[in-house]
Design a protein around this motif. Sequence first.
Motif: not given
Length: 60
Positions: A32-35, A40-47
């Motif tokens: 869920a955090l990745i998606f 939200m275009n937060h690459t740090r969170l997704a990566v």
Amino acid sequence: MIQSEGLVVAAEFVLSMLAQSKIGLLGAILMALIFAGIRMNHTRLAVGAAVVFAILMSQA
């Protein structure tokens, strides 16, 4: 529009599979955090979530 619907269906499928596997709730939260990070275009969170998920998967 069709792409976002496909992404939602894929996310639901992955989350349902993770809920039934050994990874359980933590894996579902990480997915869920990745998606959410991608959306939200937060690459740090997704990566970051993807890296933790990969480490978790390698230990399973």
